[in-house]
Design a protein around this motif. Structure first.
Motif, PDB file in Angstrom:
ATOM      1  N   LEU A   1       0.837  -1.212   0.000  1.00 41.48           N
ATOM      2  CA  LEU A   1       0.000   0.000   0.000  1.00 41.48           C
ATOM      3  C   LEU A   1       0.868   1.257   0.000  1.00 41.48           C
ATOM      4  O   LEU A   1       0.506   2.260  -0.624  1.00 41.48           O
ATOM      5  CB  LEU A   1      -0.944   0.006   1.207  1.00 41.48           C
ATOM      6  N   SER A   2       2.010   1.192   0.672  1.00 47.26           N
ATOM      7  CA  SER A   2       2.864   2.381   0.771  1.00 47.26           C
ATOM      8  C   SER A   2       3.412   2.825  -0.582  1.00 47.26           C
ATOM      9  O   SER A   2       3.823   3.970  -0.726  1.00 47.26           O
ATOM     10  CB  SER A   2       4.032   2.117   1.735  1.00 47.26           C
TER      11      SER A   2
ATOM     12  N   LYS B   1     -10.262  -6.346  -4.706  1.00 49.52           N
ATOM     13  CA  LYS B   1     -11.590  -6.880  -4.392  1.00 49.52           C
ATOM     14  C   LYS B   1     -12.154  -6.237  -3.123  1.00 49.52           C
ATOM     15  O   LYS B   1     -13.363  -6.020  -3.004  1.00 49.52           O
ATOM     16  CB  LYS B   1     -11.492  -8.401  -4.218  1.00 49.52           C
ATOM     17  N   GLN B   2     -11.286  -5.889  -2.198  1.00 51.35           N
ATOM     18  CA  GLN B   2     -11.704  -5.231  -0.950  1.00 51.35           C
ATOM     19  C   GLN B   2     -11.961  -3.737  -1.148  1.00 51.35           C
ATOM     20  O   GLN B   2     -12.359  -3.049  -0.216  1.00 51.35           O
ATOM     21  CB  GLN B   2     -10.633  -5.429   0.136  1.00 51.35           C
ATOM     22  N   GLY B   3     -11.688  -3.242  -2.349  1.00 51.75           N
ATOM     23  CA  GLY B   3     -11.941  -1.828  -2.638  1.00 51.75           C
ATOM     24  C   GLY B   3     -10.812  -0.896  -2.247  1.00 51.75           C
ATOM     25  O   GLY B   3     -10.975   0.323  -2.282  1.00 51.75           O
ATOM     26  N   LEU B   4      -9.656  -1.461  -1.905  1.00 54.87           N
ATOM     27  CA  LEU B   4      -8.529  -0.625  -1.486  1.00 54.87           C
ATOM     28  C   LEU B   4      -7.686  -0.161  -2.667  1.00 54.87           C
ATOM     29  O   LEU B   4      -6.957   0.824  -2.559  1.00 54.87           O
ATOM     30  CB  LEU B   4      -7.644  -1.379  -0.493  1.00 54.87           C
ATOM     31  N   LEU B   5      -7.785  -0.869  -3.783  1.00 51.87           N
ATOM     32  CA  LEU B   5      -7.027  -0.519  -4.981  1.00 51.87           C
ATOM     33  C   LEU B   5      -7.961  -0.381  -6.171  1.00 51.87           C
ATOM     34  O   LEU B   5      -9.018  -1.005  -6.226  1.00 51.87           O
ATOM     35  CB  LEU B   5      -5.992  -1.604  -5.313  1.00 51.87           C
ATOM     36  N   ILE B   6      -7.515   0.420  -7.110  1.00 49.12           N
ATOM     37  CA  ILE B   6      -8.188   0.551  -8.405  1.00 49.12           C
ATOM     38  C   ILE B   6      -7.166   0.096  -9.442  1.00 49.12           C
ATOM     39  O   ILE B   6      -5.982   0.449  -9.350  1.00 49.12           O
ATOM     40  CB  ILE B   6      -8.579   2.023  -8.664  1.00 49.12           C
ATOM     41  N   SER B   7      -7.625  -0.675 -10.407  1.00 46.18           N
ATOM     42  CA  SER B   7      -6.696  -1.124 -11.449  1.00 46.18           C
ATOM     43  C   SER B   7      -7.156  -0.620 -12.806  1.00 46.18           C
ATOM     44  O   SER B   7      -8.345  -0.351 -13.014  1.00 46.18           O
ATOM     45  CB  SER B   7      -6.582  -2.646 -11.471  1.00 46.18           C
ATOM     46  N   GLU B   8      -6.174  -0.511 -13.688  1.00 48.03           N
ATOM     47  CA  GLU B   8      -6.470  -0.069 -15.053  1.00 48.03           C
ATOM     48  C   GLU B   8      -5.424  -0.666 -15.977  1.00 48.03           C
ATOM     49  O   GLU B   8      -4.232  -0.673 -15.657  1.00 48.03           O
ATOM     50  CB  GLU B   8      -6.417   1.460 -15.115  1.00 48.03           C
ATOM     51  N   TRP B   9      -5.868  -1.161 -17.119  1.00 45.59           N
ATOM     52  CA  TRP B   9      -4.949  -1.714 -18.097  1.00 45.59           C
ATOM     53  C   TRP B   9      -4.376  -0.607 -18.944  1.00 45.59           C
ATOM     54  O   TRP B   9      -5.109   0.273 -19.397  1.00 45.59           O
ATOM     55  CB  TRP B   9      -5.658  -2.721 -19.003  1.00 45.59           C
TER      56      TRP B   9
ATOM     57  N   PRO C   1      -9.667   5.912  -2.910  1.00 46.94           N
ATOM     58  CA  PRO C   1      -9.849   6.796  -1.746  1.00 46.94           C
ATOM     59  C   PRO C   1      -9.967   5.991  -0.439  1.00 46.94           C
ATOM     60  O   PRO C   1      -9.375   6.368   0.576  1.00 46.94           O
ATOM     61  CB  PRO C   1     -11.151   7.545  -2.075  1.00 46.94           C
ATOM     62  N   LEU C   2     -10.699   4.874  -0.473  1.00 48.52           N
ATOM     63  CA  LEU C   2     -10.784   4.008   0.713  1.00 48.52           C
ATOM     64  C   LEU C   2      -9.404   3.461   1.067  1.00 48.52           C
ATOM     65  O   LEU C   2      -9.023   3.419   2.241  1.00 48.52           O
ATOM     66  CB  LEU C   2     -11.760   2.852   0.458  1.00 48.52           C
ATOM     67  N   GLY C   3      -8.651   3.050   0.054  1.00 49.99           N
ATOM     68  CA  GLY C   3      -7.314   2.524   0.282  1.00 49.99           C
ATOM     69  C   GLY C   3      -6.392   3.547   0.936  1.00 49.99           C
ATOM     70  O   GLY C   3      -5.588   3.199   1.795  1.00 49.99           O
ATOM     71  N   LYS C   4      -6.515   4.805   0.528  1.00 48.59           N
ATOM     72  CA  LYS C   4      -5.695   5.858   1.140  1.00 48.59           C
ATOM     73  C   LYS C   4      -6.033   6.001   2.619  1.00 48.59           C
ATOM     74  O   LYS C   4      -5.128   6.101   3.457  1.00 48.59           O
ATOM     75  CB  LYS C   4      -5.918   7.191   0.420  1.00 48.59           C
ATOM     76  N   ASP C   5      -7.329   6.016   2.940  1.00 50.68           N
ATOM     77  CA  ASP C   5      -7.736   6.128   4.352  1.00 50.68           C
ATOM     78  C   ASP C   5      -7.255   4.927   5.163  1.00 50.68           C
ATOM     79  O   ASP C   5      -6.747   5.079   6.280  1.00 50.68           O
ATOM     80  CB  ASP C   5      -9.262   6.241   4.461  1.00 50.68           C
ATOM     81  N   VAL C   6      -7.428   3.736   4.603  1.00 49.96           N
ATOM     82  CA  VAL C   6      -7.004   2.519   5.305  1.00 49.96           C
ATOM     83  C   VAL C   6      -5.488   2.514   5.487  1.00 49.96           C
ATOM     84  O   VAL C   6      -4.994   2.188   6.571  1.00 49.96           O
ATOM     85  CB  VAL C   6      -7.485   1.261   4.541  1.00 49.96           C
ATOM     86  N   TYR C   7      -4.767   2.911   4.464  1.00 49.46           N
ATOM     87  CA  TYR C   7      -3.303   2.942   4.563  1.00 49.46           C
ATOM     88  C   TYR C   7      -2.853   3.896   5.673  1.00 49.46           C
ATOM     89  O   TYR C   7      -1.979   3.555   6.474  1.00 49.46           O
ATOM     90  CB  TYR C   7      -2.675   3.335   3.231  1.00 49.46           C
ATOM     91  N   ILE C   8      -3.449   5.070   5.745  1.00 49.84           N
ATOM     92  CA  ILE C   8      -3.073   6.049   6.779  1.00 49.84           C
ATOM     93  C   ILE C   8      -3.311   5.470   8.173  1.00 49.84           C
ATOM     94  O   ILE C   8      -2.465   5.574   9.059  1.00 49.84           O
ATOM     95  CB  ILE C   8      -3.842   7.372   6.580  1.00 49.84           C
ATOM     96  N   LYS C   9      -4.451   4.810   8.366  1.00 49.20           N
ATOM     97  CA  LYS C   9      -4.743   4.223   9.681  1.00 49.20           C
ATOM     98  C   LYS C   9      -3.819   3.042   9.987  1.00 49.20           C
ATOM     99  O   LYS C   9      -3.354   2.881  11.119  1.00 49.20           O
ATOM    100  CB  LYS C   9      -6.211   3.812   9.763  1.00 49.20           C
ATOM    101  N   LEU C  10      -3.567   2.215   8.979  1.00 47.48           N
ATOM    102  CA  LEU C  10      -2.632   1.095   9.179  1.00 47.48           C
ATOM    103  C   LEU C  10      -1.246   1.604   9.539  1.00 47.48           C
ATOM    104  O   LEU C  10      -0.572   1.038  10.416  1.00 47.48           O
ATOM    105  CB  LEU C  10      -2.532   0.242   7.911  1.00 47.48           C
ATOM    106  N   LEU C  11      -0.825   2.667   8.865  1.00 49.93           N
ATOM    107  CA  LEU C  11       0.491   3.233   9.141  1.00 49.93           C
ATOM    108  C   LEU C  11       0.580   3.755  10.571  1.00 49.93           C
ATOM    109  O   LEU C  11       1.584   3.534  11.255  1.00 49.93           O
ATOM    110  CB  LEU C  11       0.788   4.347   8.137  1.00 49.93           C
ATOM    111  N   ASP C  12      -0.481   4.422  11.027  1.00 49.12           N
ATOM    112  CA  ASP C  12      -0.506   4.893  12.423  1.00 49.12           C
ATOM    113  C   ASP C  12      -0.372   3.722  13.390  1.00 49.12           C
ATOM    114  O   ASP C  12       0.388   3.781  14.356  1.00 49.12           O
ATOM    115  CB  ASP C  12      -1.809   5.651  12.725  1.00 49.12           C
TER     116      ASP C  12
END
Length: 119
Positions: free
Chosen positions: A25-26, A62-70, A85-96
């Motif tokens: 995620l980082s 699948k969990q909505g933390l990443l977006i993919s594009e070919w 956007p969800l992934g960014k929020d989750v990453y910030i909290k995980l990092l804390d």
């Protein structure tokens, strides 16, 4: 001694499993494809097998933390991943949480362990 090495290998594997998600995620504030992630992480001392990374990327998407594009502009199409956007929020909290855990572990280890052989 090999028993010790085997035990350390197993415990390190468990430790890596718990931290690889934060490592991945980082690196996804900017779009990256799988091989570029393997290279970036390896350059920073985090070894990740492709067989571990790709299922993780699919799970995080699948969990909505990443977006993919070919990207099909090159001869070989590549699937790029970036934090949602969800992934960014989750990453910030995980990092804390990671920082708190690392600090607490440092306190435990520095506060007394078996390094000196004294109890």
């Amino acid at each position: 001694m090999s028993n010790v090495n085997e035990m350390v290998d197993k415990l390190l594997q468990e430790l890596r499993r718990g931290t690889i998600t934060i490592a991945v995620l980082s690196q996804l504030e900017k779009p990256q494809y799988g091989y570029s992630l393997v290279s970036i992480l390896a350059d920073k001392g985090i070894q990740v097998e492709a067989g571990t990374l790709y299922p993780l990327l699919r799970r995080l998407e699948k969990q909505g933390l990443l977006i993919s594009e070919w990207d099909t502009n090159e001869a070989r199409p590549r699937k790029f991943y970036v934090l949602s956007p969800l992934g960014k929020d989750v990453y910030i909290k995980l990092l804390d949480e990671w920082k708190k855990m690392a600090s607490n572990m440092a306190g435990l280890i520095e506060g007394g362990g078996i390094e000196n052989g004294d109890d």
